[in-house]
Design a protein around this motif. Structure first.
Motif, mmCIF file in Angstrom:
data_model
loop_
_atom_site.group_PDB
_atom_site.id
_atom_site.type_symbol
_atom_site.label_atom_id
_atom_site.label_comp_id
_atom_site.label_asym_id
_atom_site.label_seq_id
_atom_site.Cartn_x
_atom_site.Cartn_y
_atom_site.Cartn_z
ATOM 1 N N ARG A 139 7.652 2.789 3.931
ATOM 2 C CA ARG A 139 7.051 3.754 3.011
ATOM 3 C C ARG A 139 6.855 3.182 1.618
ATOM 4 N N PHE A 140 7.835 2.439 1.128
ATOM 5 C CA PHE A 140 7.772 1.975 -0.252
ATOM 6 C C PHE A 140 7.245 0.546 -0.399
ATOM 7 N N ALA A 141 6.526 0.058 0.629
ATOM 8 C CA ALA A 141 5.868 -1.245 0.497
ATOM 9 C C ALA A 141 4.601 -1.118 -0.338
ATOM 10 N N TYR A 142 4.142 0.112 -0.513
ATOM 11 C CA TYR A 142 2.929 0.381 -1.289
ATOM 12 C C TYR A 142 3.199 1.550 -2.225
ATOM 13 N N MET A 143 3.167 1.295 -3.513
ATOM 14 C CA MET A 143 3.411 2.373 -4.473
ATOM 15 C C MET A 143 2.763 2.062 -5.828
ATOM 16 N N PRO A 144 1.441 2.070 -5.867
ATOM 17 C CA PRO A 144 0.746 1.769 -7.127
ATOM 18 C C PRO A 144 1.000 2.806 -8.217
ATOM 19 N N PHE A 145 1.516 3.971 -7.828
ATOM 20 C CA PHE A 145 1.836 5.008 -8.810
ATOM 21 C C PHE A 145 3.340 5.202 -8.933
#
Length: 204
Positions: A139-145
């Motif tokens: 889930r947290f491999a992508y978090m631009p925000f």
């Protein structure tokens, strides 16, 4: 508000609420210009959608490939490329003791390109964000925000702006990158190009 508070609010709107989205769109158009197949699929989806003067958020979110294009651009070039947090209590991270009150920096630019979580991490592949590939990464491999209690309050507005921009502009125009100097990244408060990207606007 005091004068100091007004200045802080204005700076928040300018730095966090304007330049970030502008930078995200800057990279999106560049990436589309370098990937004809993705550009073609984006145009096809937008052409097939009903043309409205002011479509709502739900209508914009229904443009699945457009959303994937934006997600992939934000993965490769997250405007907020570096997160800073301060530890409340002592902890251990990656085998290292971290005392309370330590500033911890997380580089999203590197996280979003980590080969453990992303296949061909340096390639622009919007399809990696479709439903069929959603389970391929944590889930947290992508978090631009960012994420958690300090998650960006403007995420929905920023994405709506990006979808709307592509919906309006890509329906009528194609942007072609015109290289006039080597492409350089400037990693300051936001991640952006060091020099303006020159683009040729072509009516479709």
């Amino acid at each position: 508000m005091s004068e100091r508070e007004l200045i802080d609010e204005a700076m928040t709107l300018i730095v966090a609420g304007h330049e970030t989205t502008a930078s995200g769109l800057n990279w999106t158009w560049y990436l589309l210009s370098q990937n004809p197949r993705a550009e073609q699929l984006l145009h096809a989806e937008i052409d097939a959608a009903a043309e409205k003067a002011a479509p709502g958020l739900a209508e914009m979110e229904s443009l699945a490939y457009t959303r994937s294009v934006c997600d992939e651009a934000l993965r490769l070039y997250p405007p907020g490329w570096l997160l800073s947090r301060r530890t409340i209590g002592a902890d251990t991270l990656g085998g290292y003791a971290v005392p309370a009150g330590t500033d911890v920096l997380l580089c999203l630019y590197l996280l979003h390109r980590h080969p453990r979580y992303w296949k061909q991490p340096d390639e622009f592949r919007p399809e990696r964000f479709d439903a069929a590939h959603e389970a391929e990464r944590p889930r947290f491999a992508y978090m631009p925000f960012a994420a958690g209690p300090r998650h960006c309050i403007g995420e929905t507005l920023a994405l709506y702006e990006m979808y709307m921009h592509l919906y309006k502009v890509a329906r009528r125009y194609r942007l072609t990158y015109v290289p006039d100097r080597p492409l350089e990244i400037e990693a300051q408060i936001n991640l952006r190009t060091r020099h303006p990207l020159m683009m040729k606007l072509e009516r479709r």
